[in-house]
Design a protein around this motif. Sequence first.
Motif, PDB file in Angstrom:
ATOM      1  N   ALA A  73       4.988 -17.014  -9.905  1.00  0.00           N
ATOM      2  CA  ALA A  73       5.206 -18.414  -9.527  1.00  0.00           C
ATOM      3  C   ALA A  73       4.132 -18.917  -8.566  1.00  0.00           C
ATOM      4  O   ALA A  73       4.186 -20.063  -8.115  1.00  0.00           O
ATOM      5  CB  ALA A  73       6.583 -18.572  -8.890  1.00  0.00           C
ATOM      6  N   GLY A  74       3.167 -18.046  -8.250  1.00  0.00           N
ATOM      7  CA  GLY A  74       2.062 -18.457  -7.393  1.00  0.00           C
ATOM      8  C   GLY A  74       2.280 -18.208  -5.913  1.00  0.00           C
ATOM      9  O   GLY A  74       1.517 -18.703  -5.078  1.00  0.00           O
ATOM     10  N   ILE A  75       3.304 -17.433  -5.573  1.00  0.00           N
ATOM     11  CA  ILE A  75       3.590 -17.124  -4.172  1.00  0.00           C
ATOM     12  C   ILE A  75       2.804 -15.885  -3.750  1.00  0.00           C
ATOM     13  O   ILE A  75       2.712 -14.909  -4.499  1.00  0.00           O
ATOM     14  CB  ILE A  75       5.101 -16.877  -3.962  1.00  0.00           C
ATOM     15  N   ALA A  76       2.252 -15.917  -2.545  1.00  0.00           N
ATOM     16  CA  ALA A  76       1.513 -14.762  -2.018  1.00  0.00           C
ATOM     17  C   ALA A  76       2.509 -13.674  -1.614  1.00  0.00           C
ATOM     18  O   ALA A  76       3.267 -13.844  -0.655  1.00  0.00           O
ATOM     19  CB  ALA A  76       0.665 -15.185  -0.822  1.00  0.00           C
ATOM     20  N   THR A  77       2.521 -12.594  -2.355  1.00  0.00           N
ATOM     21  CA  THR A  77       3.500 -11.523  -2.114  1.00  0.00           C
ATOM     22  C   THR A  77       2.840 -10.193  -1.762  1.00  0.00           C
ATOM     23  O   THR A  77       3.523  -9.177  -1.659  1.00  0.00           O
ATOM     24  CB  THR A  77       4.373 -11.317  -3.371  1.00  0.00           C
ATOM     25  N   LYS A  78       1.526 -10.189  -1.596  1.00  0.00           N
ATOM     26  CA  LYS A  78       0.799  -8.927  -1.418  1.00  0.00           C
ATOM     27  C   LYS A  78       1.334  -8.107  -0.247  1.00  0.00           C
ATOM     28  O   LYS A  78       1.519  -6.887  -0.355  1.00  0.00           O
ATOM     29  CB  LYS A  78      -0.692  -9.209  -1.217  1.00  0.00           C
ATOM     30  N   GLU A  79       1.591  -8.768   0.868  1.00  0.00           N
ATOM     31  CA  GLU A  79       2.060  -8.041   2.056  1.00  0.00           C
ATOM     32  C   GLU A  79       3.428  -7.412   1.809  1.00  0.00           C
ATOM     33  O   GLU A  79       3.656  -6.242   2.131  1.00  0.00           O
ATOM     34  CB  GLU A  79       2.131  -8.986   3.255  1.00  0.00           C
ATOM     35  N   MET A  80       4.342  -8.179   1.229  1.00  0.00           N
ATOM     36  CA  MET A  80       5.677  -7.644   0.946  1.00  0.00           C
ATOM     37  C   MET A  80       5.614  -6.535  -0.104  1.00  0.00           C
ATOM     38  O   MET A  80       6.349  -5.546  -0.019  1.00  0.00           O
ATOM     39  CB  MET A  80       6.604  -8.768   0.475  1.00  0.00           C
ATOM     40  N   GLU A  81       4.746  -6.698  -1.093  1.00  0.00           N
ATOM     41  CA  GLU A  81       4.589  -5.660  -2.115  1.00  0.00           C
ATOM     42  C   GLU A  81       4.078  -4.364  -1.485  1.00  0.00           C
ATOM     43  O   GLU A  81       4.511  -3.270  -1.860  1.00  0.00           O
ATOM     44  CB  GLU A  81       3.626  -6.133  -3.203  1.00  0.00           C
ATOM     45  N   GLY A  82       3.155  -4.495  -0.529  1.00  0.00           N
ATOM     46  CA  GLY A  82       2.634  -3.317   0.164  1.00  0.00           C
ATOM     47  C   GLY A  82       3.718  -2.611   0.963  1.00  0.00           C
ATOM     48  O   GLY A  82       3.813  -1.376   0.953  1.00  0.00           O
ATOM     49  N   GLU A  83       4.545  -3.396   1.654  1.00  0.00           N
ATOM     50  CA  GLU A  83       5.645  -2.819   2.431  1.00  0.00           C
ATOM     51  C   GLU A  83       6.630  -2.099   1.511  1.00  0.00           C
ATOM     52  O   GLU A  83       7.095  -0.995   1.818  1.00  0.00           O
ATOM     53  CB  GLU A  83       6.368  -3.922   3.206  1.00  0.00           C
ATOM     54  N   LEU A  84       6.938  -2.740   0.389  1.00  0.00           N
ATOM     55  CA  LEU A  84       7.901  -2.152  -0.544  1.00  0.00           C
ATOM     56  C   LEU A  84       7.344  -0.881  -1.179  1.00  0.00           C
ATOM     57  O   LEU A  84       8.061   0.113  -1.340  1.00  0.00           O
ATOM     58  CB  LEU A  84       8.255  -3.167  -1.633  1.00  0.00           C
ATOM     59  N   PHE A  85       6.062  -0.900  -1.517  1.00  0.00           N
ATOM     60  CA  PHE A  85       5.422   0.279  -2.109  1.00  0.00           C
ATOM     61  C   PHE A  85       5.471   1.454  -1.136  1.00  0.00           C
ATOM     62  O   PHE A  85       5.783   2.589  -1.517  1.00  0.00           O
ATOM     63  CB  PHE A  85       3.974  -0.051  -2.466  1.00  0.00           C
ATOM     64  N   SER A  86       5.175   1.176   0.131  1.00  0.00           N
ATOM     65  CA  SER A  86       5.205   2.226   1.149  1.00  0.00           C
ATOM     66  C   SER A  86       6.619   2.771   1.334  1.00  0.00           C
ATOM     67  O   SER A  86       6.824   3.988   1.438  1.00  0.00           O
ATOM     68  CB  SER A  86       4.677   1.663   2.475  1.00  0.00           C
ATOM     69  N   LEU A  87       7.599   1.870   1.356  1.00  0.00           N
ATOM     70  CA  LEU A  87       8.994   2.293   1.495  1.00  0.00           C
ATOM     71  C   LEU A  87       9.431   3.147   0.306  1.00  0.00           C
ATOM     72  O   LEU A  87      10.108   4.167   0.471  1.00  0.00           O
ATOM     73  CB  LEU A  87       9.908   1.070   1.601  1.00  0.00           C
ATOM     74  N   ARG A  88       9.039   2.716  -0.889  1.00  0.00           N
ATOM     75  CA  ARG A  88       9.424   3.452  -2.092  1.00  0.00           C
ATOM     76  C   ARG A  88       8.863   4.871  -2.060  1.00  0.00           C
ATOM     77  O   ARG A  88       9.563   5.838  -2.382  1.00  0.00           O
ATOM     78  CB  ARG A  88       8.922   2.715  -3.341  1.00  0.00           C
ATOM     79  N   ASN A  89       7.604   4.996  -1.657  1.00  0.00           N
ATOM     80  CA  ASN A  89       6.985   6.321  -1.624  1.00  0.00           C
ATOM     81  C   ASN A  89       7.645   7.230  -0.590  1.00  0.00           C
ATOM     82  O   ASN A  89       7.928   8.402  -0.866  1.00  0.00           O
ATOM     83  CB  ASN A  89       5.488   6.197  -1.330  1.00  0.00           C
ATOM     84  N   SER A  90       7.873   6.701   0.601  1.00  0.00           N
ATOM     85  CA  SER A  90       8.502   7.523   1.642  1.00  0.00           C
ATOM     86  C   SER A  90       9.936   7.870   1.251  1.00  0.00           C
ATOM     87  O   SER A  90      10.426   8.970   1.537  1.00  0.00           O
ATOM     88  CB  SER A  90       8.480   6.793   2.988  1.00  0.00           C
ATOM     89  N   PHE A  91      10.593   6.942   0.567  1.00  0.00           N
ATOM     90  CA  PHE A  91      11.968   7.179   0.125  1.00  0.00           C
ATOM     91  C   PHE A  91      12.019   8.285  -0.926  1.00  0.00           C
ATOM     92  O   PHE A  91      12.856   9.190  -0.864  1.00  0.00           O
ATOM     93  CB  PHE A  91      12.541   5.878  -0.436  1.00  0.00           C
ATOM     94  N   HIS A  92      11.109   8.240  -1.884  1.00  0.00           N
ATOM     95  CA  HIS A  92      11.105   9.256  -2.936  1.00  0.00           C
ATOM     96  C   HIS A  92      10.686  10.634  -2.410  1.00  0.00           C
ATOM     97  O   HIS A  92      11.020  11.656  -3.014  1.00  0.00           O
ATOM     98  CB  HIS A  92      10.197   8.818  -4.086  1.00  0.00           C
ATOM     99  N   ARG A  93       9.965  10.649  -1.301  1.00  0.00           N
ATOM    100  CA  ARG A  93       9.642  11.944  -0.690  1.00  0.00           C
ATOM    101  C   ARG A  93      10.908  12.652  -0.212  1.00  0.00           C
ATOM    102  O   ARG A  93      10.973  13.879  -0.173  1.00  0.00           O
ATOM    103  CB  ARG A  93       8.698  11.744   0.496  1.00  0.00           C
ATOM    104  N   LEU A  94      11.908  11.857   0.153  1.00  0.00           N
ATOM    105  CA  LEU A  94      13.155  12.430   0.666  1.00  0.00           C
ATOM    106  C   LEU A  94      13.800  13.382  -0.325  1.00  0.00           C
ATOM    107  O   LEU A  94      14.422  14.374   0.054  1.00  0.00           O
ATOM    108  CB  LEU A  94      14.155  11.306   0.967  1.00  0.00           C
ATOM    109  N   PHE A  95      13.675  13.055  -1.618  1.00  0.00           N
ATOM    110  CA  PHE A  95      14.352  13.855  -2.637  1.00  0.00           C
ATOM    111  C   PHE A  95      13.964  15.323  -2.535  1.00  0.00           C
ATOM    112  O   PHE A  95      14.744  16.213  -2.864  1.00  0.00           O
ATOM    113  CB  PHE A  95      14.004  13.359  -4.042  1.00  0.00           C
ATOM    114  N   HIS A  96      12.729  15.569  -2.105  1.00  0.00           N
ATOM    115  CA  HIS A  96      12.207  16.937  -2.123  1.00  0.00           C
ATOM    116  C   HIS A  96      12.645  17.757  -0.914  1.00  0.00           C
ATOM    117  O   HIS A  96      12.434  18.965  -0.877  1.00  0.00           O
ATOM    118  CB  HIS A  96      10.679  16.907  -2.218  1.00  0.00           C
ATOM    119  N   SER A  97      13.243  17.102   0.069  1.00  0.00           N
ATOM    120  CA  SER A  97      13.723  17.851   1.232  1.00  0.00           C
ATOM    121  C   SER A  97      15.004  18.614   0.902  1.00  0.00           C
ATOM    122  O   SER A  97      15.316  19.623   1.541  1.00  0.00           O
ATOM    123  CB  SER A  97      13.984  16.905   2.406  1.00  0.00           C
ATOM    124  N   VAL A  98      15.751  18.116  -0.091  1.00  0.00           N
ATOM    125  CA  VAL A  98      17.052  18.663  -0.526  1.00  0.00           C
ATOM    126  C   VAL A  98      17.981  18.970   0.649  1.00  0.00           C
ATOM    127  O   VAL A  98      18.749  19.930   0.613  1.00  0.00           O
ATOM    128  CB  VAL A  98      16.889  19.905  -1.447  1.00  0.00           C
TER     129      VAL A  98
END
Length: 274
Positions: free
Chosen positions: A186-211
Amino acid sequence: MMNSPLFFRTLLSAVVMAAVFLQPPSALAQVTENSCLQCHESQTGRLGEPVTLWRTSIHADNGIACHSCHGGDPALMSMEAMAPGRGFLGVPAETDIPDFCGRCHVGVREDYLKSAHGRALGKGGPQCVTCHGNHRVMKASPALINPQDCSRCHEYGRAGEIKGAVEETDRLIGVLEGDLADLHRAGIATKEMEGELFSLRNSFHRLFHSVEVEKVRAETARVRDDLEKIRVQVEQIQQTLFVRKVGGGIVVGLLVVAGLLAAFIRRTYHEEEA
């Protein structure tokens, strides 16, 4: 004199053709020029199967091909491509797999080696391929935590608790990814939020491996708090866009009504004059 419409149509066609042929090839298109794939794909059985499996993997989706993991020279159409001097690594030993995959997945490797799974490496415990597959590497998601796979090594109890703790959060991440993609279109600048979400997703998925159930629960709660902040931002933008859309619709509606009213008045005026 040159026919102007014809000239501009020809010029436009040339620009479009140039855009098509000069654009960079997709990740998968670049990978298909790989000699490893071309050679193995032409073979049957165990030598050809890896290519078939790879084509449905998350690695293929991201342009990560044979040489990215196994080394070698993908530009050579000969056995020399697999020479040690060309950096060929071949198939790693089971106990070397975490380091093999950890060249890219550094954080995950660290978490895995500290976990009960990592401590059991070489003693019958699982490694990356056990859960994620080798050539058909699956995208990290709670779906990989399931009774069928986990029960091959142990009871599903703790694994089920971990999945229960992370499943809803993973779903929320997916929803936000979709919402941000819509806002971007829709033409909205979302780069910053996308970066935050990407970082959160990666750190979150790392959790799975701690078991570790308690660690997963605690960290998941923290991730949820951060996701909520992004969700609020997204919702505010969506509401603003909705208000603008409704306002624009009202303005258009009023203009239409005004036009119809003006036409009616004009028609009535002409009828009275007649």
